[in-house]
Each structure stands twice: as structure tokens, then as C-alpha cells.
Write a protein that holds these residues in place. Structure first.
Motif, PDB file in Angstrom:
ATOM      1  N   PRO A 313      44.982  85.215 -18.941  1.00  0.00           N
ATOM      2  CA  PRO A 313      44.864  83.587 -18.528  1.00  0.00           C
ATOM      3  C   PRO A 313      44.548  83.397 -17.030  1.00  0.00           C
ATOM      4  N   PRO A 314      44.134  82.259 -16.715  1.00  0.00           N
ATOM      5  CA  PRO A 314      43.710  82.105 -15.302  1.00  0.00           C
ATOM      6  C   PRO A 314      44.813  82.512 -14.315  1.00  0.00           C
ATOM      7  N   CYS A 315      44.310  83.245 -13.246  1.00  0.00           N
ATOM      8  CA  CYS A 315      45.245  83.443 -12.119  1.00  0.00           C
ATOM      9  C   CYS A 315      44.440  84.019 -10.922  1.00  0.00           C
ATOM     10  N   ASN A 316      44.923  84.155  -9.799  1.00  0.00           N
ATOM     11  CA  ASN A 316      44.523  84.762  -8.679  1.00  0.00           C
ATOM     12  C   ASN A 316      43.825  86.173  -8.502  1.00  0.00           C
ATOM     13  N   GLU A 317      43.659  86.931  -9.798  1.00  0.00           N
ATOM     14  CA  GLU A 317      43.314  88.184 -10.021  1.00  0.00           C
ATOM     15  C   GLU A 317      41.954  87.728 -11.106  1.00  0.00           C
ATOM     16  N   SER A 318      41.738  86.837 -11.511  1.00  0.00           N
ATOM     17  CA  SER A 318      40.946  86.485 -12.646  1.00  0.00           C
ATOM     18  C   SER A 318      39.477  87.352 -12.649  1.00  0.00           C
ATOM     19  N   ASN A 319      38.986  87.388 -11.187  1.00  0.00           N
ATOM     20  CA  ASN A 319      37.688  87.927 -11.142  1.00  0.00           C
ATOM     21  C   ASN A 319      37.891  89.326 -11.474  1.00  0.00           C
ATOM     22  N   LEU A 320      38.921  89.857 -11.313  1.00  0.00           N
ATOM     23  CA  LEU A 320      38.949  91.452 -11.754  1.00  0.00           C
ATOM     24  C   LEU A 320      38.820  91.465 -13.173  1.00  0.00           C
ATOM     25  N   MET A 321      39.664  90.541 -14.069  1.00  0.00           N
ATOM     26  CA  MET A 321      39.144  90.468 -15.422  1.00  0.00           C
ATOM     27  C   MET A 321      37.921  90.434 -15.803  1.00  0.00           C
ATOM     28  N   TRP A 322      37.014  89.593 -15.177  1.00  0.00           N
ATOM     29  CA  TRP A 322      35.646  89.313 -15.524  1.00  0.00           C
ATOM     30  C   TRP A 322      35.040  90.823 -15.241  1.00  0.00           C
ATOM     31  N   LEU A 323      35.169  91.359 -14.350  1.00  0.00           N
ATOM     32  CA  LEU A 323      34.520  92.774 -14.021  1.00  0.00           C
ATOM     33  C   LEU A 323      34.925  93.871 -15.024  1.00  0.00           C
ATOM     34  N   TRP A 324      36.240  93.896 -15.502  1.00  0.00           N
ATOM     35  CA  TRP A 324      36.766  94.678 -16.439  1.00  0.00           C
ATOM     36  C   TRP A 324      36.033  94.444 -17.798  1.00  0.00           C
ATOM     37  N   VAL A 325      36.118  93.286 -18.268  1.00  0.00           N
ATOM     38  CA  VAL A 325      35.581  92.691 -19.470  1.00  0.00           C
ATOM     39  C   VAL A 325      34.309  93.173 -19.654  1.00  0.00           C
ATOM     40  N   ASN A 326      33.536  92.978 -18.517  1.00  0.00           N
ATOM     41  CA  ASN A 326      32.004  93.373 -18.632  1.00  0.00           C
ATOM     42  C   ASN A 326      31.921  94.802 -18.711  1.00  0.00           C
ATOM     43  N   SER A 327      32.756  95.707 -18.217  1.00  0.00           N
ATOM     44  CA  SER A 327      32.741  97.057 -18.485  1.00  0.00           C
ATOM     45  C   SER A 327      33.130  97.435 -19.719  1.00  0.00           C
ATOM     46  N   VAL A 328      34.150  96.831 -20.293  1.00  0.00           N
ATOM     47  CA  VAL A 328      34.338  97.120 -21.538  1.00  0.00           C
ATOM     48  C   VAL A 328      33.328  96.854 -22.751  1.00  0.00           C
ATOM     49  N   PHE A 329      32.594  95.848 -22.472  1.00  0.00           N
ATOM     50  CA  PHE A 329      31.519  95.283 -23.264  1.00  0.00           C
ATOM     51  C   PHE A 329      30.308  96.293 -23.081  1.00  0.00           C
ATOM     52  N   PHE A 330      29.914  96.746 -21.890  1.00  0.00           N
ATOM     53  CA  PHE A 330      28.900  97.567 -21.404  1.00  0.00           C
ATOM     54  C   PHE A 330      29.395  98.578 -20.719  1.00  0.00           C
ATOM     55  N   PRO A 331      29.542  99.920 -21.172  1.00  0.00           N
ATOM     56  CA  PRO A 331      30.336 100.684 -20.447  1.00  0.00           C
ATOM     57  C   PRO A 331      29.303 101.393 -19.592  1.00  0.00           C
ATOM     58  N   ASP A 332      28.039 100.983 -19.558  1.00  0.00           N
ATOM     59  CA  ASP A 332      27.190 101.565 -18.264  1.00  0.00           C
ATOM     60  C   ASP A 332      27.565 100.757 -16.953  1.00  0.00           C
ATOM     61  N   GLU A 333      28.457  99.659 -16.995  1.00  0.00           N
ATOM     62  CA  GLU A 333      28.640  98.717 -15.825  1.00  0.00           C
ATOM     63  C   GLU A 333      30.046  99.193 -15.207  1.00  0.00           C
ATOM     64  N   ARG A 334      30.094  99.760 -14.181  1.00  0.00           N
ATOM     65  CA  ARG A 334      31.350 100.269 -13.775  1.00  0.00           C
ATOM     66  C   ARG A 334      31.932  99.441 -12.909  1.00  0.00           C
ATOM     67  N   HIS A 335      31.432  98.703 -11.811  1.00  0.00           N
ATOM     68  CA  HIS A 335      31.924  97.979 -10.979  1.00  0.00           C
ATOM     69  C   HIS A 335      33.025  98.440  -9.940  1.00  0.00           C
ATOM     70  N   ASP A 336      33.284  99.717 -10.021  1.00  0.00           N
ATOM     71  CA  ASP A 336      34.011 100.513  -9.118  1.00  0.00           C
ATOM     72  C   ASP A 336      35.672  99.640  -9.049  1.00  0.00           C
ATOM     73  N   LEU A 337      36.056  99.404 -10.362  1.00  0.00           N
ATOM     74  CA  LEU A 337      37.065  98.600 -10.438  1.00  0.00           C
ATOM     75  C   LEU A 337      38.356  99.231  -9.844  1.00  0.00           C
ATOM     76  N   ARG A 338      38.583 100.497  -9.736  1.00  0.00           N
ATOM     77  CA  ARG A 338      39.897 101.122  -9.227  1.00  0.00           C
ATOM     78  C   ARG A 338      39.857 100.744  -7.675  1.00  0.00           C
ATOM     79  N   ASN A 339      38.780 100.548  -7.104  1.00  0.00           N
ATOM     80  CA  ASN A 339      38.913 100.315  -5.509  1.00  0.00           C
ATOM     81  C   ASN A 339      38.866  99.056  -5.446  1.00  0.00           C
ATOM     82  N   ARG A 340      38.296  98.090  -6.322  1.00  0.00           N
ATOM     83  CA  ARG A 340      38.425  96.652  -6.108  1.00  0.00           C
ATOM     84  C   ARG A 340      39.814  96.241  -6.534  1.00  0.00           C
ATOM     85  N   ILE A 341      40.521  96.836  -7.002  1.00  0.00           N
ATOM     86  CA  ILE A 341      42.046  96.668  -7.273  1.00  0.00           C
ATOM     87  C   ILE A 341      42.526  96.846  -6.006  1.00  0.00           C
ATOM     88  N   ALA A 342      42.227  98.132  -5.475  1.00  0.00           N
ATOM     89  CA  ALA A 342      42.935  98.271  -4.216  1.00  0.00           C
ATOM     90  C   ALA A 342      42.874  97.305  -3.127  1.00  0.00           C
TER      91      ALA A 342
END
Length: 379
Positions: A313-342
């Protein structure tokens, strides 16, 4: 001889102290047309009155600092904590917010929140007696679910701030309103800018992969077969991330009841599970009734991440959800998500996540049974 490395607990305390100090300094340097005073991170700051306009054009004026906030709405406490790096202003919360905090990172980062008095459940009906006992400066409630859950609060003499649910524009309005309410306009503007930048990144990726857009579905409740359809935040991030929501056109809302036969006909290629009930990818894979789904055959069922709040649902971490789902849909997209979370957790919560924390946020143990997940997200 170098100074010893601080323990994890001391380091978290140091980060939190530094973060609060930085935010307080930032607040002192910012101005807002809607706010005539500033509030310190613990809600004890001084200054003049503040006027806030909610999403229903109600103007609420506070003569004293807003130090005591009751939220009937589930995501609001995590957003307030993300602004303050403190639980001090949250004096009443929805029981679902506390449950999600216990299951996710909010209870780890701010364990005191788990003892917040419960003032409502998932029906959003306020317990006015309990709310009055907390002596709040303001109560935050939904304005789009009928007057029955608002009028008792106003009749009790409480100041009520009303919000709308379910679009990205609504989320951005919440962030702006909280920036005014809490005296944190500059921090709100920074979060909005970050979201806008991440949205642009994901939109570019979705366009680049448009010829491979997967059929996707969000399963809000697996046992009851409730899905996200039109006019839902989940439909927004499915489309934003580059997917095609198979439930589009079937109805409205984030928990539309459909039949098993309908889901089998839609045959989603990617299935996202909510955090509002405990079903895991393994549960779906083991259920013979779902064996014919492409998402099951190809092991593309994933539990949505759960951080300071649930990401679906919408929250102050929603942009991380967008990056995550984009990677799940297209696994060539990494977005360095672990560092973005940190980075996000340092900024929002003044908290230094460990690698194990990130694994937990990403539901790595549960999602590792699914395709590409370890390769995408394991440290």
C-alpha cells in the motif's frame, strides 16, 4: 590506536541522534506558506500557531505544538516516525499498524511503538473513549469511508484531519500535509523529490521493456481470492513497474473478490502476495489448485517487501516498491536495491540496517524459492 567500532546498538543510537539533530537544523532553515511555526523532532518545539488544510479542504489551526497524534489510519504512524525518528508524537494507532510494525522493521527500530494504545481496528471505527484518554492534539482519519467514523470524533470535541486513499497523488498530498503539520516541510520536499526521481527511472525501464510486459496480479488475500483491480494503488505500481494488471476492468479496489476460475483464465505470469495475510510463495506452489498458472509453473510468485511499513500500500517507502517490482518484472534491472534500502533507512529513520535486516525486509527466505530472487537481491 584507532577508536573501537561502536556496537550496533550504540551506532544506531548515534545515527538516530545525528539524524534528529540534522532534521531539526533543516527545519529551522525552511519556510512554508502553510506553516507559521516549527516543531522539534520530539514534538516539544515552540513557535506560533500552525494552520493545516486537509484533503477535504478543512482548515485546522493549532495554537500549541502538535505533540500528540492519534491515527486511525494504518500507514500514518510509520510516516510520522519517518519524519521524527521518534515515536513520541504517536499516542494512539490502529491495531493493524502495530501488527505490521511487529512483523516488520518498525518494531525493531522503534520497539516503544509496539506499546502504543490501540484506538481502532481494520474497520477504522474509532474507539472515542480510548482516544479521549490519550488527550490528542489531532486525530487523523479517513474522509472517504463515510461520516459514521468521523462524526463521533468531532462530536467529542476533537480536531480531525481527513485524508483520502489510494492514488500516488493522495500519497504525495499526505507527505505535504505531514510536512506542514510536523514542521518538516523541507524533509517532505526531499522525500517527494526522491519519489519523483525514482518514478522517472522506473518509467524509463517500463518503456524500454514494453514488448515484454508481463501479465501480473496482486493477491491481497489468497484464501479468499481477493485481488487488486482498477482504482487501487497496486494497479498503479503494477503499471508503473511495466506490468499489465490482469484484473484491470474486473472491478475496483485493492481487495476485489474473484473466482479461482477467473484467475486461472487470466493466467498471470507474475503473482505478488500481500503482507496482510501470511501466504508465502511456497504455499502457492504447493496448492494443486494453482498448478496451471504460468506464475506457478515458472516460479514467479513473490511476497511484497515489508519494511518500516508494508511496501504494497502507499507509504513513505513506496518508491522502493516501484524499484523492487520493476526488478521482479525485468530481472536485468537491478537498481542496487540493497544499498537504496540502507540509504533510505538512514534518511527516514536514522537507522543503520544490517544485511540480515535487508534480507528480512525483502522476505529473502520466503522469496528465495522463486525465480531470480537470490540473484537479484541476495548480498
Amino acid at each position: 590506536m584507532p577508536s573501537p567500532e561502536p556496537s550496533p546498538l550504540n551506532r544506531r543510537q548515534l545515527l538516530r541522534s545525528v539524524g534528529v539533530a540534522a532534521l531539526a537544523l533543516g527545519a529551522l532553515g525552511s519556510t512554508s506558506a502553510c506553516s507559521t511555526r516549527e516543531v522539534t523532532a520530539d514534538g516539544s518545539g515552540g513557535g506560533g500557531p500552525i494552520t493545516v488544510v486537509d484533503q477535504y479542504d478543512n482548515t485546522i489551526t493549532f495554537d500549541t505544538p502538535v505533540g500528540r497524534i492519534v491515527s486511525v489510519i494504518i500507514p500514518v504512524p510509520s510516516m510520522i516516525i519517518g519524519s521524527d525518528q521518534s515515536t513520541a508524537r504517536n499516542v494512539g494507532a490502529n491495531k493493524v499498524a502495530i501488527s505490521l510494525a511487529s512483523a516488520g522493521m518498525l518494531g525493531t527500530m522503534f520497539p516503544a511503538f509496539l506499546s502504543t494504545p490501540v484506538v481502532a481496528g481494520n474497520d477504522f471505527v474509532p474507539n472515542v473513549e480510548h482516544i479521549l484518554a490519550q488527550n490528542p492534539d489531532v486525530v487523523i482519519q479517513w474522509g472517504d469511508k463515510g461520516d459514521d467514523i468521523v462524526a463521533p470524533l468531532r462530536n467529542a470535541g476533537l480536531k480531525v484531519l481527513l485524508l483520502k486513499y489510494g492514488t500516488q497523488e493522495d500519497l504525495e498530498a499526505w507527505i505535504t500535509i505531514f510536512g506542514d503539520l510536523l514542521g518538516k516541510k523541507s524533509e517532505a520536499d526531499t522525500l517527494l523529490s526522491t519519489m519523483a526521481a525514482d518514478r522517472a527511472v522506473v518509467e524509463r525501464s517500463a518503456r524500454a521493456h514494453a514488448d515484454r510486459a508481463p501479465r501480473a496480479m496482486y493477491l491481497y488475500n489468497a484464501p479468499e481470492i481477493k485481488v487488486a483491480a482498477d482504482d487501487s494503488y497496486m494497479d498503479f505500481w503494477i503499471r508503473l513497474g511495466g506490468g499489465r494488471n490482469v484484473a484491470a476492468g474486473a472491478g475496483k479496489g485493492s481487495s476485489l473478490a474473484v473466482t479461482r476460475e477467473q484467475v486461472l483464465t487470466w493466467d498471470p505470469e507474475v503473482l505478488i502476495l500481500s503482507n496482510f495475510e501470511p501466504t508465502t510463495p511456497s504455499d502457492i506452489y504447493r496448492d494443486p489448485a494453482w498448478a496451471a498458472l504460468s506464475a506457478v509453473k515458472n516460479k514467479r510468485v513473490y511476497k511484497a517487501p515489508l519494511g518500516g511499513f508494508s511496501w504494497d500500500p502507499p507509504c513513505n517507502e513506496s518508491n522502493l516498491m516501484w524499484l523492487w517490482v520493476n526488478s521482479v518484472f525485468f530481472p536485468d534491472e537491478r537498481h542496487d536495491l540493497r544499498n537504496r534500502i540502507a540509504e533510505t533507512y538512514r534518511h527516514l529513520y536514522a537507522y543503520d540496517v544490517t544485511s540480515a535486516d535487508v534480507d528480512r525486509i525483502l522476505h529473502l527466505p520466503a522469496n528465495s524459492v522463486s525465480r531470480d530472487y537470490d540473484r537479484l537481491f541476495r548480498a
